[in-house]
Write a protein that holds these residues in place. Structure first.
Motif, short mmCIF file in Angstrom:
data_model
loop_
_atom_site.label_atom_id
_atom_site.label_comp_id
_atom_site.label_asym_id
_atom_site.label_seq_id
_atom_site.Cartn_x
_atom_site.Cartn_y
_atom_site.Cartn_z
N THR A 322 0.83 -1.21 0.00
CA THR A 322 0.00 0.00 0.00
C THR A 322 0.86 1.25 0.00
N LEU A 323 1.89 1.26 0.83
CA LEU A 323 2.77 2.42 0.89
C LEU A 323 3.50 2.62 -0.43
N GLU A 324 3.90 1.52 -1.07
CA GLU A 324 4.59 1.62 -2.36
C GLU A 324 3.66 2.21 -3.41
N GLU A 325 2.42 1.75 -3.43
CA GLU A 325 1.45 2.27 -4.39
C GLU A 325 1.20 3.76 -4.20
N LEU A 326 1.28 4.22 -2.96
CA LEU A 326 1.06 5.63 -2.65
C LEU A 326 2.33 6.46 -2.78
N GLY A 327 3.45 5.82 -3.12
CA GLY A 327 4.72 6.53 -3.21
C GLY A 327 5.25 6.97 -1.87
N LYS A 328 4.93 6.19 -0.83
CA LYS A 328 5.32 6.58 0.53
C LYS A 328 6.11 5.46 1.24
N SER A 329 6.85 4.68 0.50
CA SER A 329 7.60 3.58 1.11
C SER A 329 8.60 4.07 2.15
N ASP A 330 9.03 5.32 2.00
CA ASP A 330 10.08 5.84 2.89
C ASP A 330 9.54 6.36 4.22
N VAL A 331 8.21 6.37 4.43
CA VAL A 331 7.68 6.94 5.66
C VAL A 331 7.68 5.94 6.82
N LEU A 332 7.78 4.67 6.51
CA LEU A 332 7.68 3.64 7.54
C LEU A 332 8.97 3.53 8.36
N GLY A 333 8.83 3.63 9.68
CA GLY A 333 9.98 3.55 10.56
C GLY A 333 10.41 2.12 10.81
N SER A 334 11.35 1.94 11.71
CA SER A 334 11.90 0.62 12.03
C SER A 334 10.82 -0.30 12.58
N LEU A 335 10.95 -1.59 12.23
CA LEU A 335 10.07 -2.63 12.76
C LEU A 335 10.89 -3.71 13.45
N SER A 336 12.03 -3.31 13.98
CA SER A 336 12.97 -4.27 14.56
C SER A 336 12.41 -5.00 15.78
N GLU A 337 11.42 -4.43 16.44
CA GLU A 337 10.85 -5.07 17.63
C GLU A 337 9.41 -5.52 17.41
N ASN A 338 9.01 -5.60 16.15
CA ASN A 338 7.69 -6.15 15.85
C ASN A 338 7.71 -7.64 16.14
N ASP A 339 6.79 -8.14 16.94
CA ASP A 339 6.86 -9.50 17.45
C ASP A 339 6.59 -10.58 16.40
N SER A 340 5.85 -10.25 15.36
CA SER A 340 5.44 -11.31 14.44
C SER A 340 6.06 -11.22 13.06
N TYR A 341 6.71 -10.09 12.76
CA TYR A 341 7.24 -9.92 11.42
C TYR A 341 8.65 -10.48 11.32
N ILE A 342 8.86 -11.36 10.36
CA ILE A 342 10.19 -11.90 10.08
C ILE A 342 10.60 -11.41 8.70
N SER A 343 11.70 -10.70 8.65
CA SER A 343 12.13 -10.13 7.38
C SER A 343 12.55 -11.22 6.40
N GLU A 344 12.57 -10.85 5.14
CA GLU A 344 12.96 -11.80 4.10
C GLU A 344 14.38 -12.29 4.33
N GLU A 345 15.26 -11.38 4.83
CA GLU A 345 16.64 -11.79 5.07
C GLU A 345 16.71 -12.87 6.15
N GLU A 346 15.89 -12.73 7.22
CA GLU A 346 15.88 -13.71 8.29
C GLU A 346 15.30 -15.03 7.81
N GLU A 347 14.27 -14.95 6.96
CA GLU A 347 13.68 -16.17 6.44
C GLU A 347 14.70 -16.94 5.61
N GLU A 348 15.49 -16.20 4.81
CA GLU A 348 16.51 -16.84 3.99
C GLU A 348 17.58 -17.49 4.85
N GLU A 349 17.91 -16.81 5.98
CA GLU A 349 18.93 -17.37 6.88
C GLU A 349 18.46 -18.67 7.50
N ASP A 350 17.12 -18.77 7.72
CA ASP A 350 16.58 -19.97 8.37
C ASP A 350 16.51 -21.15 7.43
N LEU A 351 16.55 -20.92 6.10
CA LEU A 351 16.44 -22.02 5.13
C LEU A 351 17.72 -22.83 5.05
#
Length: 351
Positions: A322-351
């Motif tokens: 949604t943010l990308e479609e609105l041209g606002k991808s840069d407004v989102l702050g850090s999600l380093s302490e989000n409890d449920s989100y696993i970044s693509e990099e972490e998912e790749e490390e787990d494989l």
């Protein structure tokens, strides 16, 4: 002030117990500048009396920054020092801002200068951050703003205060409720910042009602209090009134997903909103779906803080898309302490 010639720094690190220790040149400068900054020094009662005399002679003074000027002083030294300063500023029609932050004076200190709030209705900004006010201090300031219990003040005189900053003061519910009564009368607030005060939903319901007529509100910061679902729902009924709102910080306020959804729906047409903070609010995918539905109306959004929530991978994909479609991808702050989100990099490390 914009022009450095209008601003005077007294210096820092000095300890002044008596007038004879105060530097003559600096004391003369206090009489001529629009903004004076005495922060990070420590002044005794007699020194404050001399400073007050100099400030009283200043016919152009707009900003008095007296933050952190009592370090190491005994508690019984501070009220009489503030009385001297109050007497110099109480009828100064040019004064727009008073900063007394980071002085541990508690309720006795508040009692010493509250007259200014009642009698100098030209004051636009009051900063009393980290002063140990407690509930009693909050009530004292509210009485000042209301013109109550102060000799010479009239309850018919309405302050034109625009900015009130009182974070880290343990105002709790009694202090917040008392201040709410003053804000309901003032109706001129543009910025209210009361983070970290141990306030709960009971008081916030009253505060929301009190602020509903402050239609010029631009900043509302309640960070790290217990707003809860009930408080969030109370604010959701009035947020649409604030058509000039730029900053909304309800981070770490325990609003929960239900409260967050109410807030999202309430701000959907606030095109002026630039910053939104709902960190640590237990927001999951359902809440993010609602947020995504209103982001299109938040055309002015520049900063979105959602760290410490419970956003799953589907919710993150939805949000990022949604943010990308609105041209606002840069407004989102850090999600380093989000409890449920696993970044693509972490998912790749787990494989």
């Amino acid at each position: 002030m914009g022009d450095n010639n209008d601003r005077f720094y007294f210096g820092s690190g000095g300890k002044y117990d008596s007038p004879d220790l105060l530097p003559t040149e600096e004391m003369e400068q206090l009489k001529t500048h629009k903004e004076v900054i005495l922060s990070s020094n420590t002044f005794g009662v007699e020194a404050c009396a001399a400073i007050a005399d100099a400030l009283a002679e200043n016919e152009v003074l707009e900003v008095a920054n007296l933050s952190d000027i009592f370090t190491g002083r005994l508690l019984d030294e501070i009220p009489p020092s503030l009385v001297h300063i109050k007497q110099a500023l109480i009828d100064k029609t040019t004064l727009k801002e008073l900063n007394l932050s980071d002085n541990a004076f508690g309720p006795p200190g508040a009692e010493s200068f509250a007259d200014i709030l009642a009698l100098n209705t030209n004051l636009k900004t009051l900063r009393v951050n980290n002063n140990g006010l407690g509930s009693d201090g909050g009530i004292i300031l509210a009485n000042g703003l209301n013109g109550n219990t102060i000799e010479g003040a009239s309850t018919e005189n309405v302050p034109t205060l625009e900015t009130f900053v009182a974070g880290r003061n343990r105002l709790e519910n009694p202090g917040c409720i008392a201040l709410a009564s003053a804000f309901k009368k003032i109706k001129s607030l543009k910025s209210l910042c009361i983070p970290q005060n141990g306030i709960t939903s009971e008081a916030f319901v009253e505060l929301a009602d009190a602020l509903s007529e402050n239609l010029n509100l631009e900043e509302l910061n309640l960070y790290d209090n217990n707003l809860g679902v009930e408080g969030a729902q109370a604010f959701s009924k009035v947020l649409a009134n604030f058509t000039k709102l730029r900053v909304l910080n309800f981070g770490d306020c325990m609003v929960g997903e239900e409260g967050a959804v109410a807030i999202f729906n309430a701000i959907k047409d606030l095109s002026t909103l630039e910053e939104l903070d709902l960190t640590y609010s237990d927001i999951g995918n359902d809440g993010i779906e609602v947020l995504c539905g209103v982001l299109g109306g938040l055309v002015g959004l520049q900063k979105l803080e959602l760290n410490g929530n419970l956003i799953g991978s589907d919710g993150m994909t939805m949000l990022e898309s949604t943010l990308e479609e609105l041209g606002k991808s840069d407004v989102l702050g850090s999600l380093s302490e989000n409890d449920s989100y696993i970044s693509e990099e972490e998912e790749e490390e787990d494989l």
